[in-house]
Design a protein around this motif. Structure first.
Motif, PDB file in Angstrom:
ATOM      1  N   VAL A  63       0.834  -1.204   0.000  1.00  0.00           N
ATOM      2  CA  VAL A  63       0.000   0.000   0.000  1.00  0.00           C
ATOM      3  C   VAL A  63       0.870   1.255   0.000  1.00  0.00           C
ATOM      4  O   VAL A  63       0.578   2.234  -0.704  1.00  0.00           O
ATOM      5  CB  VAL A  63      -0.944  -0.005   1.213  1.00  0.00           C
ATOM      6  N   ALA A  64       1.956   1.242   0.770  1.00  0.00           N
ATOM      7  CA  ALA A  64       2.846   2.401   0.832  1.00  0.00           C
ATOM      8  C   ALA A  64       3.451   2.703  -0.535  1.00  0.00           C
ATOM      9  O   ALA A  64       3.566   3.871  -0.934  1.00  0.00           O
ATOM     10  CB  ALA A  64       3.949   2.159   1.861  1.00  0.00           C
ATOM     11  N   VAL A  65       3.829   1.670  -1.267  1.00  0.00           N
ATOM     12  CA  VAL A  65       4.404   1.872  -2.599  1.00  0.00           C
ATOM     13  C   VAL A  65       3.368   2.461  -3.550  1.00  0.00           C
ATOM     14  O   VAL A  65       3.660   3.376  -4.331  1.00  0.00           O
ATOM     15  CB  VAL A  65       4.961   0.540  -3.142  1.00  0.00           C
ATOM     16  N   ILE A  66       2.129   1.959  -3.497  1.00  0.00           N
ATOM     17  CA  ILE A  66       1.068   2.482  -4.372  1.00  0.00           C
ATOM     18  C   ILE A  66       0.763   3.938  -4.036  1.00  0.00           C
ATOM     19  O   ILE A  66       0.660   4.797  -4.925  1.00  0.00           O
ATOM     20  CB  ILE A  66      -0.191   1.613  -4.238  1.00  0.00           C
ATOM     21  N   VAL A  67       0.623   4.234  -2.742  1.00  0.00           N
ATOM     22  CA  VAL A  67       0.324   5.606  -2.323  1.00  0.00           C
ATOM     23  C   VAL A  67       1.484   6.539  -2.672  1.00  0.00           C
ATOM     24  O   VAL A  67       1.274   7.678  -3.116  1.00  0.00           O
ATOM     25  CB  VAL A  67       0.027   5.637  -0.816  1.00  0.00           C
ATOM     26  N   GLN A  68       2.700   6.076  -2.493  1.00  0.00           N
ATOM     27  CA  GLN A  68       3.866   6.892  -2.818  1.00  0.00           C
ATOM     28  C   GLN A  68       3.912   7.237  -4.302  1.00  0.00           C
ATOM     29  O   GLN A  68       4.170   8.389  -4.674  1.00  0.00           O
ATOM     30  CB  GLN A  68       5.143   6.154  -2.408  1.00  0.00           C
ATOM     31  N   SER A  69       3.647   6.251  -5.149  1.00  0.00           N
ATOM     32  CA  SER A  69       3.646   6.526  -6.590  1.00  0.00           C
ATOM     33  C   SER A  69       2.504   7.460  -6.977  1.00  0.00           C
ATOM     34  O   SER A  69       2.661   8.311  -7.863  1.00  0.00           O
ATOM     35  CB  SER A  69       3.536   5.213  -7.363  1.00  0.00           C
ATOM     36  N   ARG A  70       1.372   7.325  -6.308  1.00  0.00           N
ATOM     37  CA  ARG A  70       0.235   8.209  -6.584  1.00  0.00           C
ATOM     38  C   ARG A  70       0.543   9.641  -6.152  1.00  0.00           C
ATOM     39  O   ARG A  70       0.264  10.601  -6.874  1.00  0.00           O
ATOM     40  CB  ARG A  70      -0.998   7.688  -5.836  1.00  0.00           C
ATOM     41  N   LEU A  71       1.153   9.800  -4.982  1.00  0.00           N
ATOM     42  CA  LEU A  71       1.480  11.136  -4.489  1.00  0.00           C
ATOM     43  C   LEU A  71       2.560  11.792  -5.335  1.00  0.00           C
ATOM     44  O   LEU A  71       2.554  13.016  -5.517  1.00  0.00           O
ATOM     45  CB  LEU A  71       1.948  11.045  -3.039  1.00  0.00           C
ATOM     46  N   THR A  72       3.497  10.997  -5.846  1.00  0.00           N
ATOM     47  CA  THR A  72       4.569  11.556  -6.658  1.00  0.00           C
ATOM     48  C   THR A  72       4.024  12.222  -7.917  1.00  0.00           C
ATOM     49  O   THR A  72       4.557  13.247  -8.376  1.00  0.00           O
ATOM     50  CB  THR A  72       5.577  10.455  -7.029  1.00  0.00           C
ATOM     51  N   GLY A  73       2.955  11.667  -8.470  1.00  0.00           N
ATOM     52  CA  GLY A  73       2.360  12.247  -9.671  1.00  0.00           C
ATOM     53  C   GLY A  73       1.330  13.324  -9.410  1.00  0.00           C
ATOM     54  O   GLY A  73       0.772  13.875 -10.360  1.00  0.00           O
ATOM     55  N   MET A  74       1.063  13.621  -8.157  1.00  0.00           N
ATOM     56  CA  MET A  74       0.069  14.648  -7.809  1.00  0.00           C
ATOM     57  C   MET A  74       0.751  15.996  -7.582  1.00  0.00           C
ATOM     58  O   MET A  74       1.761  16.084  -6.895  1.00  0.00           O
ATOM     59  CB  MET A  74      -0.692  14.244  -6.532  1.00  0.00           C
ATOM     60  N   SER A  75       0.186  17.035  -8.172  1.00  0.00           N
ATOM     61  CA  SER A  75       0.702  18.385  -7.961  1.00  0.00           C
ATOM     62  C   SER A  75       0.292  18.899  -6.579  1.00  0.00           C
ATOM     63  O   SER A  75      -0.780  18.559  -6.064  1.00  0.00           O
ATOM     64  CB  SER A  75       0.179  19.324  -9.047  1.00  0.00           C
ATOM     65  N   GLU A  76       1.135  19.710  -5.987  1.00  0.00           N
ATOM     66  CA  GLU A  76       0.850  20.282  -4.668  1.00  0.00           C
ATOM     67  C   GLU A  76       0.230  21.671  -4.767  1.00  0.00           C
ATOM     68  O   GLU A  76       0.123  22.376  -3.756  1.00  0.00           O
ATOM     69  CB  GLU A  76       2.139  20.353  -3.849  1.00  0.00           C
ATOM     70  N   ASP A  77      -0.195  22.078  -5.971  1.00  0.00           N
ATOM     71  CA  ASP A  77      -0.715  23.431  -6.148  1.00  0.00           C
ATOM     72  C   ASP A  77      -1.971  23.664  -5.317  1.00  0.00           C
ATOM     73  O   ASP A  77      -2.115  24.712  -4.661  1.00  0.00           O
ATOM     74  CB  ASP A  77      -1.009  23.692  -7.628  1.00  0.00           C
ATOM     75  N   LEU A  78      -2.923  22.703  -5.343  1.00  0.00           N
ATOM     76  CA  LEU A  78      -4.161  22.880  -4.592  1.00  0.00           C
ATOM     77  C   LEU A  78      -3.895  22.919  -3.090  1.00  0.00           C
ATOM     78  O   LEU A  78      -4.516  23.713  -2.367  1.00  0.00           O
ATOM     79  CB  LEU A  78      -5.138  21.749  -4.928  1.00  0.00           C
ATOM     80  N   GLU A  79      -2.996  22.095  -2.611  1.00  0.00           N
ATOM     81  CA  GLU A  79      -2.674  22.088  -1.187  1.00  0.00           C
ATOM     82  C   GLU A  79      -2.022  23.404  -0.771  1.00  0.00           C
ATOM     83  O   GLU A  79      -2.341  23.942   0.298  1.00  0.00           O
ATOM     84  CB  GLU A  79      -1.755  20.909  -0.883  1.00  0.00           C
ATOM     85  N   GLU A  80      -1.104  23.911  -1.598  1.00  0.00           N
ATOM     86  CA  GLU A  80      -0.458  25.182  -1.273  1.00  0.00           C
ATOM     87  C   GLU A  80      -1.455  26.336  -1.327  1.00  0.00           C
ATOM     88  O   GLU A  80      -1.398  27.255  -0.500  1.00  0.00           O
ATOM     89  CB  GLU A  80       0.689  25.420  -2.252  1.00  0.00           C
ATOM     90  N   ALA A  81      -2.389  26.282  -2.292  1.00  0.00           N
ATOM     91  CA  ALA A  81      -3.406  27.338  -2.370  1.00  0.00           C
ATOM     92  C   ALA A  81      -4.306  27.317  -1.140  1.00  0.00           C
ATOM     93  O   ALA A  81      -4.655  28.382  -0.596  1.00  0.00           O
ATOM     94  CB  ALA A  81      -4.235  27.158  -3.644  1.00  0.00           C
ATOM     95  N   ALA A  82      -4.702  26.120  -0.691  1.00  0.00           N
ATOM     96  CA  ALA A  82      -5.533  26.021   0.510  1.00  0.00           C
ATOM     97  C   ALA A  82      -4.783  26.520   1.736  1.00  0.00           C
ATOM     98  O   ALA A  82      -5.368  27.199   2.597  1.00  0.00           O
ATOM     99  CB  ALA A  82      -5.975  24.570   0.711  1.00  0.00           C
ATOM    100  N   SER A  83      -3.495  26.236   1.832  1.00  0.00           N
ATOM    101  CA  SER A  83      -2.703  26.732   2.966  1.00  0.00           C
ATOM    102  C   SER A  83      -2.588  28.246   2.922  1.00  0.00           C
ATOM    103  O   SER A  83      -2.659  28.912   3.970  1.00  0.00           O
ATOM    104  CB  SER A  83      -1.314  26.090   2.943  1.00  0.00           C
ATOM    105  N   ASP A  84      -2.423  28.809   1.733  1.00  0.00           N
ATOM    106  CA  ASP A  84      -2.343  30.269   1.604  1.00  0.00           C
ATOM    107  C   ASP A  84      -3.646  30.945   2.002  1.00  0.00           C
ATOM    108  O   ASP A  84      -3.653  32.093   2.481  1.00  0.00           O
ATOM    109  CB  ASP A  84      -1.982  30.647   0.171  1.00  0.00           C
ATOM    110  N   LEU A  85      -4.775  30.235   1.796  1.00  0.00           N
ATOM    111  CA  LEU A  85      -6.075  30.800   2.159  1.00  0.00           C
ATOM    112  C   LEU A  85      -6.418  30.597   3.634  1.00  0.00           C
ATOM    113  O   LEU A  85      -7.513  30.957   4.064  1.00  0.00           O
ATOM    114  CB  LEU A  85      -7.170  30.176   1.288  1.00  0.00           C
ATOM    115  N   GLY A  86      -5.515  30.005   4.401  1.00  0.00           N
ATOM    116  CA  GLY A  86      -5.707  29.893   5.845  1.00  0.00           C
ATOM    117  C   GLY A  86      -6.113  28.527   6.349  1.00  0.00           C
ATOM    118  O   GLY A  86      -6.398  28.378   7.545  1.00  0.00           O
TER     119      GLY A  86
END
Length: 278
Positions: free
Chosen positions: A152-175
């Motif tokens: 499961v860790a390998v699958i999740v790691q590969s999935r996260l590697t291909g995901m952009s962090e733009d939405l997460e950074e935008a949500a953090s910037d909005l508080g």
């Protein structure tokens, strides 16, 4: 691509598929054989399905295997997801190399070594603190979680590697706080990978024979152990019937999972089209 090469690739594909699926087709065919001798056709009959459904040992082993597989898949998905998040989102931290090696070790470790080491661990704990009092559901589940979470860790790691962090950074910037970002953005985007990991962990647990044979005790036979013990005494038609039911159940699960993934993909495509139009 030349015609000769295309014919060779097509022939190789057909041979590979035939090698995999013709034995399964024959197994399903002979599960309806009335004869007690498996290779000899004695006419179409549901005789061995009736024998199978009247077998209490089979139902007990099936219930135990599915219970272990469900608990194992749930815990493996949770722990494997946390491990994958740590490897991708936490950057370089002290002990990362050791942590990565400990996560990937169960993937390459022989099952015999894993089962034997866990057996010695449980025996040592029993002599030291009196737990576990007996080997069965708990010990098998812990053993399965130990190696399933690595997949499961390998699958999740590969999935996260291909995901952009733009939405997460935008949500953090909005508080938004990190935990809220994790719940509202990261985990929903990670859900297909988590579901794939859950299904893989469930299948690995349901299919395991070697590790379960080391960590089980009297009266706690899983379905693979029961099938193996009966096969050692010779081929039996009721085992063909049991294997047929398992094949149909797995096929149904794969079809449902594929439909869910296709539906999610189409939904994402529609959202992207709407976002582009707006």
């Amino acid at each position: 691509m030349s015609p000769k090469r295309s014919r060779f690739l097509f022939s190789s594909l057909c041979f590979g598929l035939a090698f995999l699926y013709i034995p399964m087709v024959l197994l399903i065919f002979y599960s309806f054989n009335h004869s007690r001798i498996v290779p000899i056709w004695g006419g179409f009959s549901l005789r061995w399905y009736k024998v199978l459904f009247q077998s209490e040992d089979v139902w007990a082993a099936t219930a135990l295997s599915f219970k272990i597989a469900f608990v194992n898949a749930s815990f493996a998905m949770a722990l494997g997801t946390l491990a994958g998040l740590a490897l991708v989102r936490f950057g370089r931290f002290r002990g990362r190399t050791l942590f990565t090696g400990m996560i990937t070790a169960p993937l390459v470790m022989p099952e015999v070594i894993t089962g034997l080491s866990l057996l010695l661990l449980f025996i040592g704990l029993q002599g030291l603190i009196g737990w576990p009092a007996e080997r069965g559901f708990t010990t098998i589940t812990i053993a399965h979680i130990t190696f399933s979470m690595a997949y499961v860790a390998v699958i999740v790691q590969s999935r996260l590697t291909g995901m952009s962090e733009d939405l997460e950074e935008a949500a953090s910037d909005l508080g938004a706080r990190p935990f809220r970002v994790l719940l509202d953005i990261t985990l929903p985007r990670l859900a297909p990978g988590m579901l794939a990991g859950w299904l893989l962990a469930f299948t690995l647990s349901l299919d395991d024979l070697v590790i379960a044979s080391f960590t089980t005790g009297p009266g706690s036979n899983t379905l693979p152990i029961l099938i193996y013990s009966r096969i050692r005494l010779g081929l039996r038609p009721d085992i063909n019937a049991l294997a047929t039911i398992i094949i149909l159940a797995i096929t149904t699960g794969v079809i449902i999972f594929g439909w869910i993934m296709l539906r999610q993909q189409r939904q994402r495509e529609r959202e992207m089209q709407q976002a582009a139009l707006s």
